[in-house]
Structures are given as C-alpha cells and as structure tokens.
Design a protein around this motif. Structure first.
Motif, PDB file in Angstrom:
ATOM      1  N   GLU A   1      30.187  45.903  -6.147  1.00  0.00           N
ATOM      2  CA  GLU A   1      30.565  47.302  -6.010  1.00  0.00           C
ATOM      3  C   GLU A   1      29.346  48.208  -5.904  1.00  0.00           C
ATOM      4  O   GLU A   1      29.240  49.237  -6.557  1.00  0.00           O
ATOM      5  N   GLY A   2      28.358  47.774  -5.085  1.00  0.00           N
ATOM      6  CA  GLY A   2      27.206  48.595  -4.772  1.00  0.00           C
ATOM      7  C   GLY A   2      26.024  48.489  -5.719  1.00  0.00           C
ATOM      8  O   GLY A   2      24.996  49.104  -5.477  1.00  0.00           O
ATOM      9  N   LYS A   3      26.142  47.718  -6.802  1.00  0.00           N
ATOM     10  CA  LYS A   3      25.037  47.591  -7.751  1.00  0.00           C
ATOM     11  C   LYS A   3      24.591  46.140  -7.837  1.00  0.00           C
ATOM     12  O   LYS A   3      25.424  45.228  -7.817  1.00  0.00           O
ATOM     13  N   GLU A   4      23.263  45.927  -7.940  1.00  0.00           N
ATOM     14  CA  GLU A   4      22.770  44.560  -8.053  1.00  0.00           C
ATOM     15  C   GLU A   4      23.411  43.904  -9.261  1.00  0.00           C
ATOM     16  O   GLU A   4      23.457  44.468 -10.350  1.00  0.00           O
ATOM     17  N   TYR A   5      23.937  42.701  -9.053  1.00  0.00           N
ATOM     18  CA  TYR A   5      24.765  42.053 -10.064  1.00  0.00           C
ATOM     19  C   TYR A   5      24.140  40.750 -10.561  1.00  0.00           C
ATOM     20  O   TYR A   5      23.793  40.627 -11.730  1.00  0.00           O
ATOM     21  N   ILE A   6      24.006  39.760  -9.684  1.00  0.00           N
ATOM     22  CA  ILE A   6      23.467  38.463 -10.080  1.00  0.00           C
ATOM     23  C   ILE A   6      22.729  37.828  -8.913  1.00  0.00           C
ATOM     24  O   ILE A   6      22.897  38.228  -7.760  1.00  0.00           O
ATOM     25  N   GLN A   7      21.950  36.813  -9.236  1.00  0.00           N
ATOM     26  CA  GLN A   7      21.356  35.957  -8.208  1.00  0.00           C
ATOM     27  C   GLN A   7      21.899  34.558  -8.464  1.00  0.00           C
ATOM     28  O   GLN A   7      21.918  34.089  -9.612  1.00  0.00           O
ATOM     29  N   ILE A   8      22.381  33.910  -7.400  1.00  0.00           N
ATOM     30  CA  ILE A   8      22.961  32.574  -7.543  1.00  0.00           C
ATOM     31  C   ILE A   8      22.312  31.610  -6.557  1.00  0.00           C
ATOM     32  O   ILE A   8      21.731  32.026  -5.557  1.00  0.00           O
ATOM     33  N   GLN A   9      22.453  30.329  -6.869  1.00  0.00           N
ATOM     34  CA  GLN A   9      21.901  29.284  -6.010  1.00  0.00           C
ATOM     35  C   GLN A   9      22.799  28.068  -6.088  1.00  0.00           C
ATOM     36  O   GLN A   9      23.314  27.727  -7.151  1.00  0.00           O
ATOM     37  N   LYS A  10      22.956  27.397  -4.946  1.00  0.00           N
ATOM     38  CA  LYS A  10      23.727  26.163  -4.930  1.00  0.00           C
ATOM     39  C   LYS A  10      22.854  25.046  -5.480  1.00  0.00           C
ATOM     40  O   LYS A  10      21.712  24.879  -5.071  1.00  0.00           O
ATOM     41  N   ASP A  11      23.413  24.281  -6.429  1.00  0.00           N
ATOM     42  CA  ASP A  11      22.644  23.148  -6.943  1.00  0.00           C
ATOM     43  C   ASP A  11      22.876  21.942  -6.047  1.00  0.00           C
ATOM     44  O   ASP A  11      23.496  22.043  -4.994  1.00  0.00           O
ATOM     45  N   GLU A  12      22.380  20.797  -6.444  1.00  0.00           N
ATOM     46  CA  GLU A  12      22.467  19.612  -5.586  1.00  0.00           C
ATOM     47  C   GLU A  12      23.894  19.099  -5.419  1.00  0.00           C
ATOM     48  O   GLU A  12      24.180  18.392  -4.475  1.00  0.00           O
TER      49      GLU A  12
END
Length: 84
Positions: free
Chosen positions: A28-39
């Motif tokens: 909703e317009g605000k930085e929330y999280i950083q995610i990454q796909k694992d193996e």
C-alpha cells in the motif's frame, strides 16, 4: 525485469526485482519487506534492521512468492486485460 504490481487478499503490493531472486515489496505504497526464493519452493524474508534472512515460515511471504513466480511466467497477461 521492471517493477510490477500484485494483489493479495485485496491488498496492493508493488514488487521491485533486485536480482538473484530477491524482491523488495511495497505494501500500500510503503516499503514493507524484502524476500528471496530459497533453493526449494519456500520464500524467505529478511530482517528489516539487520538484513539477515529469517527462515521461519511466513504464509504471506510464500503467497507473494507464488504470485511473483506466476507473474514471471505470464508477464503480459495482466497488461492485456486493461486494453480490452
């Protein structure tokens, strides 16, 4: 890959690819999280303060990851719907 938008549970998210299967998510317009796909098939999020991976299961993160994978496989589909 360019940034793109997703909707999950009627909430809008903006997804900014960072490379190496890592994405910064804005909720909703605000930085929330950083995610990454694992193996495997799981997605992990990073601690906001330290930037270290948090390996506990997070349903929202996994659902966003699945939507990102779907978008990557079908990038033009959503764009075309707006033109009809």
């Amino acid at each position: 890959m360019q940034p793109f938008d997703l909707e999950l549970n009627q909430i809008n998210y903006a997804v900014f690819p960072e490379g190496n299967e890592t994405y910064t998510i804005y909720k909703e317009g605000k930085e929330y999280i950083q995610i990454q796909k694992d193996e495997g098939e799981q997605w992990i999020k990073f601690d906001e303060e330290t930037g270290t991976p948090l390996f506990e299961y997070d349903e929202e993160v996994n659902q966003l990851g699945k939507l990102i994978e779907y978008y990557k496989e079908n990038p033009e589909e959503e764009e075309g719907e707006d033109e009809l």
